[in-house]
Design an enzyme around this catalytic site. Sequence first.
Site, PDB file in Angstrom:
ATOM      1  N   THR A 153       0.454  -1.235  -0.394  1.00  0.00           N
ATOM      2  CA  THR A 153       0.226   0.402  -0.135  1.00  0.00           C
ATOM      3  C   THR A 153       0.782   1.798  -0.051  1.00  0.00           C
ATOM      4  OG1 THR A 153      -0.231  -0.130   2.505  1.00  0.00           O
ATOM      5  CG2 THR A 153      -2.182  -1.194   0.880  1.00  0.00           C
ATOM      6  N   CYS A 168       3.085   2.666   9.519  1.00  0.00           N
ATOM      7  CA  CYS A 168       2.023   2.806  10.150  1.00  0.00           C
ATOM      8  C   CYS A 168       3.021   3.406  11.875  1.00  0.00           C
ATOM      9  CB  CYS A 168       1.190   1.949  10.733  1.00  0.00           C
ATOM     10  SG  CYS A 168      -0.111   1.974   8.822  1.00  0.00           S
ATOM     11  N   CYS A 178      -1.538   0.780  15.812  1.00  0.00           N
ATOM     12  CA  CYS A 178      -2.574   1.494  14.470  1.00  0.00           C
ATOM     13  C   CYS A 178      -3.506   0.498  13.952  1.00  0.00           C
ATOM     14  CB  CYS A 178      -1.652   1.480  12.917  1.00  0.00           C
ATOM     15  SG  CYS A 178      -3.014   1.776  11.780  1.00  0.00           S
ATOM     16  N   ARG A 209       4.406   6.698   2.824  1.00  0.00           N
ATOM     17  CA  ARG A 209       3.629   7.811   2.946  1.00  0.00           C
ATOM     18  C   ARG A 209       3.272   7.731   4.825  1.00  0.00           C
ATOM     19  NH1 ARG A 209       1.201   5.162  -0.873  1.00  0.00           N
ATOM     20  NH2 ARG A 209      -1.499   5.453  -0.576  1.00  0.00           N
ATOM     21  N   CYS A 213       0.923   6.872   7.422  1.00  0.00           N
ATOM     22  CA  CYS A 213      -0.888   6.736   7.569  1.00  0.00           C
ATOM     23  C   CYS A 213      -1.290   7.676   7.979  1.00  0.00           C
ATOM     24  CB  CYS A 213      -0.862   5.080   8.701  1.00  0.00           C
ATOM     25  SG  CYS A 213      -2.275   4.596   9.177  1.00  0.00           S
ATOM     26  N   CYS A 237      -3.222   6.470  11.697  1.00  0.00           N
ATOM     27  CA  CYS A 237      -2.700   6.548  13.396  1.00  0.00           C
ATOM     28  C   CYS A 237      -1.495   7.767  13.463  1.00  0.00           C
ATOM     29  CB  CYS A 237      -1.781   5.597  13.083  1.00  0.00           C
ATOM     30  SG  CYS A 237      -0.215   4.739  12.182  1.00  0.00           S
TER      31      CYS A 237
END
Length: 339
Positions: free
Chosen positions: A29, A33, A37, A62, A64, A67
Site C-alpha cells: 500500500t 504506521c 495502528c 507515506r 498513515c 494513526c
Amino acid sequence: MIADDEAWAAASAKDRRFDGQFVTGVMTTGIYCRPSCPARPPKRENVRFFADTAAARAAGLRACLRCSPDDVSRDERAVLAAIEAIKGSEEPPALAGLAADSGYSVAHFQRLFTRATGLSPAAYSRALRRERAGEALSGGGRVTDAIYEAGYSGPSRFYADNGERLGMTPSAWRDGGRGTTIRWAVVPTSLGRMLVAATDKGVCRLSFAEGIEALKRRFPKAELVEGGADFAALLKTVIAAVETPGDFSHIPLDVKGTAFQEAVWRELQRIPAGETRTYAELAAAVGKPKAVRAAGSANGANNVAVLIPCHRVIRTGGGLGGYAYGLEIKRKLLERERT
C-alpha cells in the site's frame, strides 16, 4: 533497530508501548504506521520494519492518515515527562503532581501511564527503586548505604515496600541466606530426582538432578534443615503440580531479582499450560522488544523450575532452545502439558 520477529509480535498485538520505537511499512500500500495502528493487520510477507519515520520515507512510503505516525502525541509527551520526573526524584513524585504537570485529570493520567508502561506511576517508581536497591545490595556494601543509595528515605520505608516481595531480608539476600531457615528435600519424580527448598514464605528453589551441595552453594550462610511437618505438606503440593500440569498460582514462592527479571517471571507464569512463547515474544510482552537476550538471561536465572515455567519458552524457529536441566526434561514437560 529491533529484530523483525520482535517488531512483528509487537505490531500484531497493537501494543502502544512500542510506538516511537519503530514503524511498520506496508509495501503493497506504500504507507507506514505506528505499531499500535488500529487498521486491519497486513500480511506478514507485505511488511517491512523501519527504525524511524525518516527511514520509512526514504524508502518511498507515506504516513498513515489513521494513526499519524509522524506526530508525537500529547499523551506520549506526558508519559515521557513523568518517567523522567520519577527517575530524577529522590522521593516518588505524587500522582496528583504528575497529573497536574501533564494537564490531565488524575484518573485520566493514571490510565495513560499504565497503558503505556504496564505499571501505574507508583508501581513504576517502586520497581525502579527496587532494581536500584538490588544492584546496590549485590555490590557487597553495607545494607543501610544501599537502601539510601536506592532512593529510600530510610530502612523502614525499604522494608515496608519490600518485605512481602523479598521473603528473605536484604542482608540475607546479599549474604547467601544468612539468618534464614530453608527446609529442603530431594524426591523421586517421573522426570528424575527433584530438589525442592522453601523458606517460611514459599518455594525458593526447585531443580532437577541437584542435591544439598547445590543448595549450599546458593545459600551458603542459611540454616538448611531437611524435611519437617509443615514443609511436607508444601512438598506434597509441589510434587502434584509437577506431575500433573495445571495452575501453579496457589503455591507460594520466595523469589527475587531485578525489576526486569521479575517482570519476565510474571510473564512466564501467564503462559497457559500447553502453550509456548518465543524469546522475542517474551521480551515484547514485558515492554522491552529489543531485549531478547536479556529476556533469555532472565529466563535462565529462574530459581524455581516448572512453577515458574521457563520451559515454555522456545526459539523463534520452533526449536526447543536451551534448558538448565537438559532438553529431554523440557521436551517431556511440554509434551505432558500439550496432552
